[in-house]
Scaffold this active site. Structure first.
Site, short mmCIF file in Angstrom:
data_model
loop_
_atom_site.label_atom_id
_atom_site.label_comp_id
_atom_site.label_asym_id
_atom_site.label_seq_id
_atom_site.Cartn_x
_atom_site.Cartn_y
_atom_site.Cartn_z
N LYS A 148 0.87 -1.18 0.00
CA LYS A 148 0.00 0.00 0.00
C LYS A 148 0.90 1.23 0.00
O LYS A 148 1.52 1.56 1.00
CB LYS A 148 -0.92 0.06 1.22
CG LYS A 148 -2.03 1.10 0.98
CD LYS A 148 -2.60 1.70 2.24
CE LYS A 148 -1.76 2.76 2.87
NZ LYS A 148 -1.55 4.01 2.08
N GLY A 152 6.89 4.93 8.54
CA GLY A 152 6.09 6.14 8.70
C GLY A 152 6.22 6.69 10.10
O GLY A 152 7.21 6.47 10.79
N THR A 177 5.78 7.39 14.07
CA THR A 177 5.83 6.49 15.22
C THR A 177 4.43 6.15 15.74
O THR A 177 4.14 4.99 16.05
CB THR A 177 6.70 7.11 16.33
OG1 THR A 177 8.05 7.17 15.84
CG2 THR A 177 6.69 6.27 17.60
N GLY A 181 2.95 3.60 13.59
CA GLY A 181 3.62 2.32 13.85
C GLY A 181 2.97 1.58 15.01
O GLY A 181 2.82 0.35 14.99
N GLU A 208 9.88 0.99 10.65
CA GLU A 208 10.92 2.01 10.50
C GLU A 208 10.22 3.34 10.72
O GLU A 208 9.40 3.76 9.90
CB GLU A 208 11.55 1.89 9.10
CG GLU A 208 12.92 2.51 9.03
CD GLU A 208 12.87 3.93 8.53
OE1 GLU A 208 12.78 4.84 9.39
OE2 GLU A 208 12.89 4.13 7.32
N CYS A 227 13.40 10.94 7.67
CA CYS A 227 13.30 10.39 9.02
C CYS A 227 14.61 10.60 9.77
O CYS A 227 14.62 10.70 10.99
CB CYS A 227 12.92 8.92 8.96
SG CYS A 227 13.95 7.96 7.86
N GLU A 247 9.21 15.57 15.75
CA GLU A 247 9.67 15.43 14.36
C GLU A 247 8.94 16.47 13.51
O GLU A 247 7.73 16.39 13.32
CB GLU A 247 9.34 14.01 13.89
CG GLU A 247 9.97 13.67 12.57
CD GLU A 247 9.76 12.21 12.16
OE1 GLU A 247 8.66 11.68 12.36
OE2 GLU A 247 10.71 11.63 11.61
P1 NAI Z 1 1.77 8.21 8.36
O1 NAI Z 1 2.62 7.40 9.27
O2 NAI Z 1 0.34 8.40 8.74
O3 NAI Z 1 1.78 7.56 6.89
C1 NAI Z 1 2.68 6.59 6.43
C2 NAI Z 1 1.93 5.44 5.77
O4 NAI Z 1 1.09 4.81 6.72
C3 NAI Z 1 0.99 5.88 4.63
O5 NAI Z 1 1.00 4.91 3.61
C4 NAI Z 1 -0.37 5.91 5.31
O6 NAI Z 1 -1.44 5.75 4.44
C5 NAI Z 1 -0.24 4.72 6.25
N1 NAI Z 1 -1.16 4.73 7.39
C6 NAI Z 1 -1.69 5.80 8.04
N2 NAI Z 1 -2.51 5.40 9.03
C7 NAI Z 1 -2.50 4.05 9.03
C8 NAI Z 1 -3.13 3.05 9.81
N3 NAI Z 1 -3.98 3.36 10.79
N4 NAI Z 1 -2.88 1.74 9.54
C9 NAI Z 1 -2.05 1.40 8.55
N5 NAI Z 1 -1.41 2.31 7.77
C10 NAI Z 1 -1.64 3.61 8.00
O7 NAI Z 1 2.45 9.60 8.13
P2 NAI Z 1 1.76 10.95 7.57
O8 NAI Z 1 0.47 11.18 8.29
O9 NAI Z 1 1.73 10.87 6.11
O10 NAI Z 1 2.81 12.07 8.03
C11 NAI Z 1 2.72 12.65 9.30
C12 NAI Z 1 4.08 12.75 9.95
O11 NAI Z 1 4.64 11.46 10.08
C13 NAI Z 1 5.11 13.55 9.20
O12 NAI Z 1 5.03 14.90 9.45
C14 NAI Z 1 6.38 12.98 9.75
O13 NAI Z 1 6.71 13.61 10.97
C15 NAI Z 1 6.04 11.54 10.00
N6 NAI Z 1 6.53 10.65 8.93
C16 NAI Z 1 7.66 9.98 9.13
C17 NAI Z 1 8.19 9.19 8.14
C18 NAI Z 1 9.46 8.46 8.35
O14 NAI Z 1 10.01 7.95 7.40
N7 NAI Z 1 9.94 8.35 9.56
C19 NAI Z 1 7.55 9.08 6.83
C20 NAI Z 1 6.30 9.82 6.72
C21 NAI Z 1 5.85 10.58 7.74
#
Ligand code: NAI
Ligand code: MG
Length: 502
Positions: free
Chosen positions: A192, A245, A247, A250, A268, A302, A406
Site C-alpha cells: 500500500k 512512517g 511512530t 507504527g 521504520e 526520518c 519530528e
Molecule cells: P503516516 O505514518 O500516517 O503515513 C505513512 C503510511 O502509513 C501511509 O502509507 C499511510 O497511508 C499509512 N497509514 C496511516 N494510518 C495508518 C493506519 N492506521 N494503519 C495502517 N497504515 C496507515 O504519516 P503521515 O500522516 O503521512 O505524516 C505525518 C508525519 O509522520 C510527518 O510529518 C512525519 O513527521 C512523519 N513521517 C515519518 C516518516 C518516516 O520515514 N519516519 C515518513 C512519513 C511521515
C-alpha cells in the site's frame, strides 16, 4: 545520499504525461476498486490534481491477499532461487532503463527537485534491487552437530504473504527497500503506497509485470491508511507486515498485528536525530554536512539532523556560516535542474511545518532565516504550491517543541553545548533513536560519541550516507528490525529446524 549535483545551464525538464485514471494491480490484472471509488493525487508544486487513482479498501486488500496466497502456492513457490534472483535483476534493469521517466514521475507526485530524483532516488533504488537480486540464492541454512543420532539442519523459508505500507517522502526508494529483500527471500506481497504519492509504485509494478513476475507475486493497492492500511495490518491471512512512517502510526500497525494473527512486524519510524559539531571539527565541512543533513528532501527525512548541537566555542561562527549558506538556497520549480528545494508534499504537511515555526517563535527561539511560506521570487505557476522557506532557529532549548518533535520540514534548530559528557546526555534524551552524527577531528572523541549515542546509524564527519549493503533502522521508538544489507533477510525469512533420526 549523494549531494545534489546542479548544472546551471540546463533547461527545465518536461513534466511527464499521466493517464487520467490509474487502476490498481491485483493478481496480475489492472482493476478498478471494488467500491468504484477513486482519489486524487496532487502536484504539490502547483496544487493541481494530476489524476484519479483507484481507492482500495478492505475488499480490495482481501482480493490482493488472496492473489498473493495463490501465487505463493503456485509457480512462484516452486521457482528456483536462482531464477528468482534473475527476475529481480531484470526489474533493476527495467527501472534503470526507465530512470528519467521514473525520476520525473517522482518529482511530479512528490515535489522533490528533479536533480535529487536523478542523483539520489533513482540510483539508490536501482542499486537496492540489484543488491537483493544477488541474495536470492544465498540465503541458506546450516547443518548443526546436535547431540545424538540425528542429522539436523535449518531451512530458510519465506515468511509467506507480506503486507508493506510505505510513506511519501522517498516513494521509489522505500518500495525498493521493501520489495528487494521480500522478493529475494521468496515471499509474495501486497504494497500500500502512501496516498500522497501512489504513481511511481504503480509504474514500477507495471515494469515488474513486464519483466515476468508471475501473477499475484506483486500486488499494489493504493488507498488511505485507516482503511486500506489498517485492513492490511489487521488481516488474518497476512504473515508479516512491514511499515515505514510516523511512530504513532507504527503503534497502530503493531496493535492491529497483535489483535489479529500475531503477524511478524517490522517498523521504520520517526527520529529527532542529534547532529553534534565539536569545535575541533573542519567547520566548513560541518556546515555543509549539517545543511545537507537537515534541508535535503525539503527536510522530509526520518534521519534529518534536526537537533543540531554546536560547541559553545564555535557557536557564533557556525551560525554565521549556516545563515549565509541557507539564505542562498534555491527554492522553486522542482522541474528546473537548478532547484535545490521544492514544495512540501501536501497542504497538510505545509500546515504542520508552519505550526512548528509558530511554536518556535512563541517559545522564544531566535528566527534567523526564513519563517514564511515562500519568497516573492516564486513564479505565478507555483503560487498555490506547498512551499516553506528554508528556516533557521538559534538559541533553541531542549524543552522547546521544535527540539522534541519530528518537524519533517525545512526547519533547522541550532542548540549550544559545552562538552562531550553534556552533549551525550542531552543527545540521548529523546524516545527516538534513529540516527546521529558527530563532527570532530579527534578520533577518540569520535569513537566515544559513536558508542554512547543510542541510534541505529551514526555518521562521523559525514551525513545521510546510505548503501543497500549496510543495515538501517532504529533504536528505541524509532523502530523494530533492520532494513537493507544482509540483516534485512531476517525480516522476510522463517527458519525451520529439521531433525532426522539416522
Ligand atoms: P503516516 O505514518 O500516517 O503515513 C505513512 C503510511 O502509513 C501511509 O502509507 C499511510 O497511508 C499509512 N497509514 C496511516 N494510518 C495508518 C493506519 N492506521 N494503519 C495502517 N497504515 C496507515 O504519516 P503521515 O500522516 O503521512 O505524516 C505525518 C508525519 O509522520 C510527518 O510529518 C512525519 O513527521 C512523519 N513521517 C515519518 C516518516 C518516516 O520515514 N519516519 C515518513 C512519513 C511521515
Ligand atoms: Mg497520518
Amino acid at each position: 545520499m549523494a549531494a545534489t549535483a546542479t548544472a546551471p545551464t540546463k533547461a527545465r525538464v518536461t513534466p511527464p504525461k499521466v493517464k487520467a485514471e490509474q487502476p490498481m494491480l491485483i493478481g496480475g490484472k489492472w482493476v478498478p476498486s471494488v467500491s468504484g471509488k477513486t482519489f486524487q493525487t496532487v502536484d504539490p508544486a502547483t496544487g493541481k490534481t494530476i489524476c484519479e487513482v483507484a481507492e482500495g479498501d478492505k475488499a480490495d486488500i482481501d482480493l490482493a491477499v488472496k492473489a498473493a496466497r495463490k501465487a505463493m502456492d503456485g509457480p512462484w513457490g516452486r521457482m528456483s532461487a536462482g531464477e528468482r534472483g534473475r527476475l529481480i535483476s531484470k526489474l533493476a534493469d527495467a527501472v534503470e532503463s526507465h530512470k528519467d521517466e521514473l525520476a520525473a514521475l517522482e518529482t511530479l507526485d512528490n515535489g522533490k527537485p528533479i536533480a535529487d530524483s536523478l542523483a539520489a532516488d533513482l540510483p539508490l533504488t536501482i542499486d537496492c534491487y540489484r543488491y537483493y537480486a544477488g541474495w536470492a540464492d544465498k540465503n541458506h541454512g546450516q547443518t548443526i552437530p546436535v547431540t545424538g543420532d540425528y542429522f539436523c539442519y535449518t531451512r530458510h523459508e519465506p515468511v509467506g504473504v507480506v503486507g508493506q505500507i510505505i510513506p511519501w517522502n522517498f516513494p521509489l526508494l522505500m518500495q525498493a527497500w521493501k520489495w528487494g529483500p521480500a522478493l529475494a527471500c521468496g515471499n509474495t506481497l501486497v504494497l500500500k503506497p502512501a496516498e500522497q504519492t501512489p504513481l511511481t509504485a504503480l509504474r514500477v509494478a507495471e515494469l515488474a509485470t513486464n519483466v515476468g513476475f508471475p501473477d499475484g507475486v506483486i500486488n499494489v493497492v493504493p488507498g488511505y491508511g485507516p482503511t486500506a492500511g489498517a485492513a492490511l495490518a489487521g488481516h488474518m491471512d497476512v504473515d508479516k507486515i512491514a511499515f515505514t512512517g510516523e511512530t504513532s502510526t507504527g503503534k497502530l500497525v503493531m496493535t492491529a498485528a497483535a489483535q489479529s494473527n500475531l503477524k511478524r512486524v517490522s517498523l521504520e519510524l520517526g527520529g529527532k536525530s542529534p547532529n553534534v559539531v565539536f569545535a575541533d571539527a573542519d567547520l566548513d565541512a560541518a556546515v555543509e554536512g549539517a545543511y545537507f543533513g537537515l534541508f535535503f528532501n525539503q527536510g522530509q527525512c526520518c534521519v534529518a539532523g534536526s537537533r543540531l548541537f554546536v560547541e559553545e566555542k564555535v557557536y557564533d561562527q557556525f551560525v554565521e556560516k549556516m545563515t549565509k549558506k541557507t539564505k542562498g538556497r534555491r527554492l522553486g520549480d522542482p522541474f528546473h535542474p537548478d532547484t535545490e528545494q521544492g514544495p512540501q508534499v501536501s497542504k497538510e504537511q505545509q500546515d504542520r511545518v508552519r505550526g512548528y515555526i509558530e511554536a518556535g517563535k512563541k517559545e522564544g527561539a531566535k528566527l534567523l532565516v526564513g519563517g514564511s511560506d515562500a519568497p516573492s521570487s516564486l513564479a505565478a505557476a507555483h503560487a498555490n504550491g506547498y512551499f516553506v522557506e528554508p528556516t533557521v532557529f538559534t538559541d533553541v532549548k531542549d524543552d522547546m517543541k521544535i527540539a522534541q518533535e519530528e518537524i519533517f520540514g525545512p526547519v533547522m534548530s541550532i542548540l549550544k553545548f559545552k562538552d562531550a559528557a553534556e552533549v551525550i546526555e542531552r543527545g540521548n534524551r529523546t524516545f527516538y533513536g534513529l540516527a546521529a552524527a558527530v563532527w570532530t577531528k579527534d578520533v577518540q572523541k569520535a569513537i566515544r560519541l559513536s558508542n554512547a549515542l543510542k541510534a541505529g546509524t551514526v555518521w562521523v564527519n559525514c551525513y545521510d550516507v546510505f548503501d543497500a549493503r549496510a543495515p538501517f533502522g532504529g533504536f528505541k521508538m524509532s523502530g523494530i528490525g533492520r532494513e537493507l544489507g544482509q540483516y534485512a533477510l531476517q525480516l522476510y525469512t522463517e527458519v525451520k529446524t529439521v531433525y532426522m533420526a539416522v
